[in-house]
Write a protein that holds these residues in place. Structure first.
Motif, PDB file in Angstrom:
ATOM      1  N   ARG A  75      57.298  46.347  34.975  1.00  0.00           N
ATOM      2  CA  ARG A  75      56.686  45.566  36.058  1.00  0.00           C
ATOM      3  C   ARG A  75      57.101  44.090  35.927  1.00  0.00           C
ATOM      4  N   ARG A  76      57.078  43.593  34.698  1.00  0.00           N
ATOM      5  CA  ARG A  76      57.490  42.196  34.485  1.00  0.00           C
ATOM      6  C   ARG A  76      58.976  42.016  34.798  1.00  0.00           C
ATOM      7  N   ARG A  77      59.762  43.024  34.422  1.00  0.00           N
ATOM      8  CA  ARG A  77      61.204  42.940  34.665  1.00  0.00           C
ATOM      9  C   ARG A  77      61.501  42.942  36.178  1.00  0.00           C
ATOM     10  N   VAL A  78      60.781  43.799  36.921  1.00  0.00           N
ATOM     11  CA  VAL A  78      60.951  43.830  38.385  1.00  0.00           C
ATOM     12  C   VAL A  78      60.539  42.479  38.960  1.00  0.00           C
ATOM     13  N   ALA A  79      59.427  41.944  38.484  1.00  0.00           N
ATOM     14  CA  ALA A  79      58.941  40.655  38.995  1.00  0.00           C
ATOM     15  C   ALA A  79      59.991  39.570  38.788  1.00  0.00           C
ATOM     16  N   ARG A  80      60.617  39.578  37.611  1.00  0.00           N
ATOM     17  CA  ARG A  80      61.680  38.577  37.352  1.00  0.00           C
ATOM     18  C   ARG A  80      62.891  38.844  38.236  1.00  0.00           C
ATOM     19  N   PHE A  81      63.217  40.118  38.415  1.00  0.00           N
ATOM     20  CA  PHE A  81      64.411  40.515  39.197  1.00  0.00           C
ATOM     21  C   PHE A  81      64.315  40.003  40.637  1.00  0.00           C
ATOM     22  N   ILE A  82      63.128  40.053  41.213  1.00  0.00           N
ATOM     23  CA  ILE A  82      62.974  39.598  42.612  1.00  0.00           C
ATOM     24  C   ILE A  82      62.308  38.224  42.675  1.00  0.00           C
ATOM     25  N   ASN A  83      62.109  37.616  41.528  1.00  0.00           N
ATOM     26  CA  ASN A  83      61.477  36.297  41.425  1.00  0.00           C
ATOM     27  C   ASN A  83      60.099  36.243  42.100  1.00  0.00           C
ATOM     28  N   ALA A  84      59.255  37.205  41.750  1.00  0.00           N
ATOM     29  CA  ALA A  84      57.862  37.171  42.200  1.00  0.00           C
ATOM     30  C   ALA A  84      57.116  36.170  41.314  1.00  0.00           C
ATOM     31  N   THR A  85      56.022  35.639  41.824  1.00  0.00           N
ATOM     32  CA  THR A  85      55.253  34.675  41.034  1.00  0.00           C
ATOM     33  C   THR A  85      54.535  35.366  39.873  1.00  0.00           C
ATOM     34  N   HIS A  86      53.943  36.536  40.163  1.00  0.00           N
ATOM     35  CA  HIS A  86      53.173  37.248  39.143  1.00  0.00           C
ATOM     36  C   HIS A  86      53.620  38.704  39.034  1.00  0.00           C
ATOM     37  N   PRO A  87      53.594  39.275  37.841  1.00  0.00           N
ATOM     38  CA  PRO A  87      53.879  40.716  37.712  1.00  0.00           C
ATOM     39  C   PRO A  87      52.907  41.573  38.530  1.00  0.00           C
ATOM     40  N   HIS A  88      51.655  41.132  38.670  1.00  0.00           N
ATOM     41  CA  HIS A  88      50.709  41.977  39.416  1.00  0.00           C
ATOM     42  C   HIS A  88      50.955  41.950  40.922  1.00  0.00           C
ATOM     43  N   GLU A  89      51.975  41.228  41.355  1.00  0.00           N
ATOM     44  CA  GLU A  89      52.383  41.309  42.761  1.00  0.00           C
ATOM     45  C   GLU A  89      53.355  42.469  42.981  1.00  0.00           C
ATOM     46  N   VAL A  90      53.695  43.149  41.898  1.00  0.00           N
ATOM     47  CA  VAL A  90      54.601  44.309  41.969  1.00  0.00           C
ATOM     48  C   VAL A  90      53.759  45.582  41.910  1.00  0.00           C
ATOM     49  N   ILE A  91      53.743  46.322  43.024  1.00  0.00           N
ATOM     50  CA  ILE A  91      53.006  47.581  43.100  1.00  0.00           C
ATOM     51  C   ILE A  91      54.034  48.708  43.063  1.00  0.00           C
ATOM     52  N   PHE A  92      53.854  49.665  42.168  1.00  0.00           N
ATOM     53  CA  PHE A  92      54.778  50.805  42.151  1.00  0.00           C
ATOM     54  C   PHE A  92      54.355  51.828  43.204  1.00  0.00           C
ATOM     55  N   THR A  93      55.337  52.257  43.980  1.00  0.00           N
ATOM     56  CA  THR A  93      55.110  53.263  45.036  1.00  0.00           C
ATOM     57  C   THR A  93      56.145  54.363  44.851  1.00  0.00           C
ATOM     58  N   ARG A  94      56.123  55.348  45.761  1.00  0.00           N
ATOM     59  CA  ARG A  94      57.140  56.403  45.691  1.00  0.00           C
ATOM     60  C   ARG A  94      58.472  55.927  46.256  1.00  0.00           C
ATOM     61  N   GLY A  95      58.441  54.859  47.026  1.00  0.00           N
ATOM     62  CA  GLY A  95      59.685  54.366  47.617  1.00  0.00           C
ATOM     63  C   GLY A  95      59.362  53.357  48.704  1.00  0.00           C
ATOM     64  N   THR A  96      60.400  52.961  49.432  1.00  0.00           N
ATOM     65  CA  THR A  96      60.209  52.001  50.521  1.00  0.00           C
ATOM     66  C   THR A  96      59.240  52.551  51.564  1.00  0.00           C
ATOM     67  N   THR A  97      59.444  53.814  51.918  1.00  0.00           N
ATOM     68  CA  THR A  97      58.613  54.416  52.962  1.00  0.00           C
ATOM     69  C   THR A  97      57.136  54.330  52.594  1.00  0.00           C
ATOM     70  N   GLU A  98      56.817  54.686  51.357  1.00  0.00           N
ATOM     71  CA  GLU A  98      55.406  54.652  50.973  1.00  0.00           C
ATOM     72  C   GLU A  98      54.896  53.212  50.929  1.00  0.00           C
ATOM     73  N   ALA A  99      55.751  52.285  50.498  1.00  0.00           N
ATOM     74  CA  ALA A  99      55.335  50.880  50.437  1.00  0.00           C
ATOM     75  C   ALA A  99      54.975  50.368  51.836  1.00  0.00           C
ATOM     76  N   ILE A 100      55.811  50.717  52.825  1.00  0.00           N
ATOM     77  CA  ILE A 100      55.536  50.261  54.194  1.00  0.00           C
ATOM     78  C   ILE A 100      54.283  50.947  54.742  1.00  0.00           C
ATOM     79  N   ASN A 101      54.159  52.240  54.439  1.00  0.00           N
ATOM     80  CA  ASN A 101      52.959  52.957  54.895  1.00  0.00           C
ATOM     81  C   ASN A 101      51.697  52.343  54.303  1.00  0.00           C
ATOM     82  N   LEU A 102      51.784  51.922  53.051  1.00  0.00           N
ATOM     83  CA  LEU A 102      50.617  51.295  52.400  1.00  0.00           C
ATOM     84  C   LEU A 102      50.177  50.068  53.201  1.00  0.00           C
ATOM     85  N   VAL A 103      51.154  49.197  53.505  1.00  0.00           N
ATOM     86  CA  VAL A 103      50.796  47.962  54.224  1.00  0.00           C
ATOM     87  C   VAL A 103      50.332  48.302  55.643  1.00  0.00           C
TER      88      VAL A 103
END
Lengths: 408, 141
Positions: A75-103
């Motif tokens: 999670r921390r590595r993903v946060a650094r990879f996309i330059n998020a402010t916090h690791p807890h801004e990274v939510i694991f989903t099944r994929g893009t589709t599920e991420a969009i459905n969540l929102v």
């Protein structure tokens, strides 16, 4: 010091590429659908299963702690990879589709009322259309569509024209899966923010080919998939800015997402767990971490530059074949070359190209509204990765010539 | 000839080619030769919905036998459907409903038979049999 991009060395990391298909050396040009995995990723996944498979965030026992640590490291590595402010801004989903459905579900539930408007573009993949249509059906909101020009570009000015007092959210692809257009997501986000409208970016096709930076884009939500960026299928990410994620209600209930449960009332866990009900895909998450490490290891910036050269070469060579029309000629493109051969249906062309051991995608690419807009039945799409070569592009050119001969 | 006999004949024709490209060239020729159906028959109810290419199949019932017409926007698909129609056209609904259409397995075009392949022959065969069943039902009423 790496000075040149050594594609042969890179290819040796991907055993799947070294095989014959229909008596020809495989050419894999369907990376937009899914990319292949380097040994670093498959090894990390098998290492997880062979050495420390365990359920996360639950056990006090050693293995559970090791697995939890590996998941949270990712999670921390993903946060650094996309330059998020916090690791807890990274939510694991099944994929893009599920991420969009969540929102679409959670945002829709709280913020959409009858007559409210969601703005999207005519370039979107079905997975950034249908969840919003469903949200509209539930809430009475409506969709407003930003048009595309014949080159496959959208004009940020059109976004401004569509923004009105009822606009609640703007959602758009960072990179078009069908045409490869890079949309001006930063500029559009700025415009929307001037009206206090949040922005979701579908980054499925961008993350494998561009450096994406949440601070630079400034968007509120960003969705992407692991399996298009050398990580396993079934894992993806929703990035959400902390203040927005805190304002959204959870969309799935279950273990892990709770703080306390009684039959009278349940209180929810904090971010990111509030949105991660149930046992996560730990192996997929670890695979994603390994994929990001792999990209850093090979020199992602160099890989990106190499892919630019590859797309340029393919555009020049395929685009100059008589009777081939490129579909999508935006100034800013990455990863994808879509085209049509005069008087040949994409399905016919794809069938023959497949016989030469070349994997391309044909059809509407899950972007039917875009194909209708362009008045074509679909395209032939070659989508590239840094493990592809100029010689492979030449193979595709030869196959196209053969198609022309057969159907001419 | 029975449907099965025509099927065997078709499979035998394809066995003459040892090269996949020759098979496809033949299929393309057949596709080009398939008489087009009237534009007014290209209506949504005659369309076999799929994601790769469009196929329209219509059918008439003439003196106890079925005559099918088909078209597609893709030539290979047209060629394939022309093989199917060659086997079934002019037969009775009963014969068509009970016909073994697996001859297409032996043409070396097997990948088109995959049920996961959109607009594969499976969907066309189903539609052809569906028409036969509809005519049969109408006959017995």
């Amino acid at each position: 010091m790496k000075t040149t991009f050594d594609v042969e060395r890179i290819r040796s990391h991907f055993p799947i590429l070294n095989q014959k298909v229909r008596d020809h050396q495989l050419v894999y040009f369907d990376n937009g659908a899914t990319s292949q995995h380097p040994l670093a990723v498959t090894d990390a996944v098998s290492d997880y299963y062979n050495r420390y498979n365990s359920n996360v965030h639950r056990g006090v026992h050693h293995l559970s702690q090791v697995a939890t640590q590996a998941m949270e490291d990712t999670r921390r590595r993903v946060a650094r990879f996309i330059n998020a402010t916090h690791p807890h801004e990274v939510i694991f989903t099944r994929g893009t589709t599920e991420a969009i459905n969540l929102v679409a579900f959670s945002f829709g539930q709280t913020f959409l009322k009858p007559g409210d408007e969601i703005i999207l573009t005519a370039l979107e993949h079905h997975s950034n259309i249908v969840p919003w249509q469903m949200a509209c059906q539930r809430t009475g909101a409506i969709l407003k569509v930003i048009p595309v020009n014949p080159a496959g570009e959208i004009d940020p000015g059109d976004v401004l024209k569509l923004i009105g007092p009822r606009t609640r959210l703007v959602t758009l692809a960072h990179v078009s899966n069908a045409l490869g257009t890079i949309n001006p997501v930063k500029e559009i986000t700025r415009m929307a923010h001037q009206h206090n409208i949040p922005v979701l970016v579908d980054g499925a096709q961008a993350v494998p080919h561009l450096r994406v930076d949440m601070q630079e884009i400034g968007c509120d939500f960003y969705a992407f998939s692991g399996h298009k960026m050398y990580a396993p299928m079934g894992i993806g990410v929703l990035y959400g800015r902390e203040e927005w994620l805190n304002r959204l209600e959870p969309w799935q209930g279950g273990g892990e997402m709770i703080e306390t449960v009684t039959f009278e009332k349940t209180t929810y866990n904090q971010l990111p767990y509030k949105f991660e009900a149930g046992t996560p895909d730990v192996a997929g998450i670890i695979g994603m971490g390994a994929a990001i490490a792999y990209l850093a290891d090979i020199g992602f910036d160099e890989a990106i530059r190499y892919e630019e050269q590859l797309l340029h070469y393919a555009t020049q060579t395929i685009g100059s074949i008589e009777g081939v029309t490129l579909v999508g000629t935006a100034r800013e493109k990455t990863g994808v070359l879509s085209f049509l051969i005069d008087n040949v249906h994409p399905y016919d062309a794809g069938t023959i190209i497949d016989h030469f051991g070349i994997a391309v995608r044909t059809g509407h690419h899950c972007a039917q509204p875009l194909m209708d807009h362009l008045k074509i039945p679909g395209t032939i799409r070659a989508s590239f990765s840094f493990y592809n070569t100029m010689e492979e592009v030449d193979r595709l050119v030869e196959a196209i010539m053969k198609v022309k001969e057969m159907f001419g | 000839m029975t449907i099965e006999e025509i099927g065997k004949q078709i499979a035998a024709e394809f066995e003459l080619f040892d090269d996949w490209m020759d098979k496809y060239n033949y299929l393309i020729e057949l596709g080009k030769g398939l008489p087009l159906i009237d534009e007014q028959k290209k209506k949504p109810e005659n369309l076999i919905v799929g994601c790769q290419s469009k196929v329209w199949i219509s059918a008439e019932y003439i003196d106890g036998t079925v005559l099918y017409h088909a078209d597609s926007d893709a030539i290979i698909t047209k060629g394939l459907v022309s093989l199917l129609l060659r086997a079934v056209n002019g037969h009775t609904p009963d014969e068509i409903m009970h016909a073994d259409l697996s001859f297409l397995d032996n043409t070396g075009l097997k990948e088109h038979l995959s049920p996961t392949r959109s607009n594969g022959l499976v969907a066309m065969v189903k539609q052809v049999k569906f028409y036969a069943m509809a005519f049969k039902t109408r006959e017995s009423n």
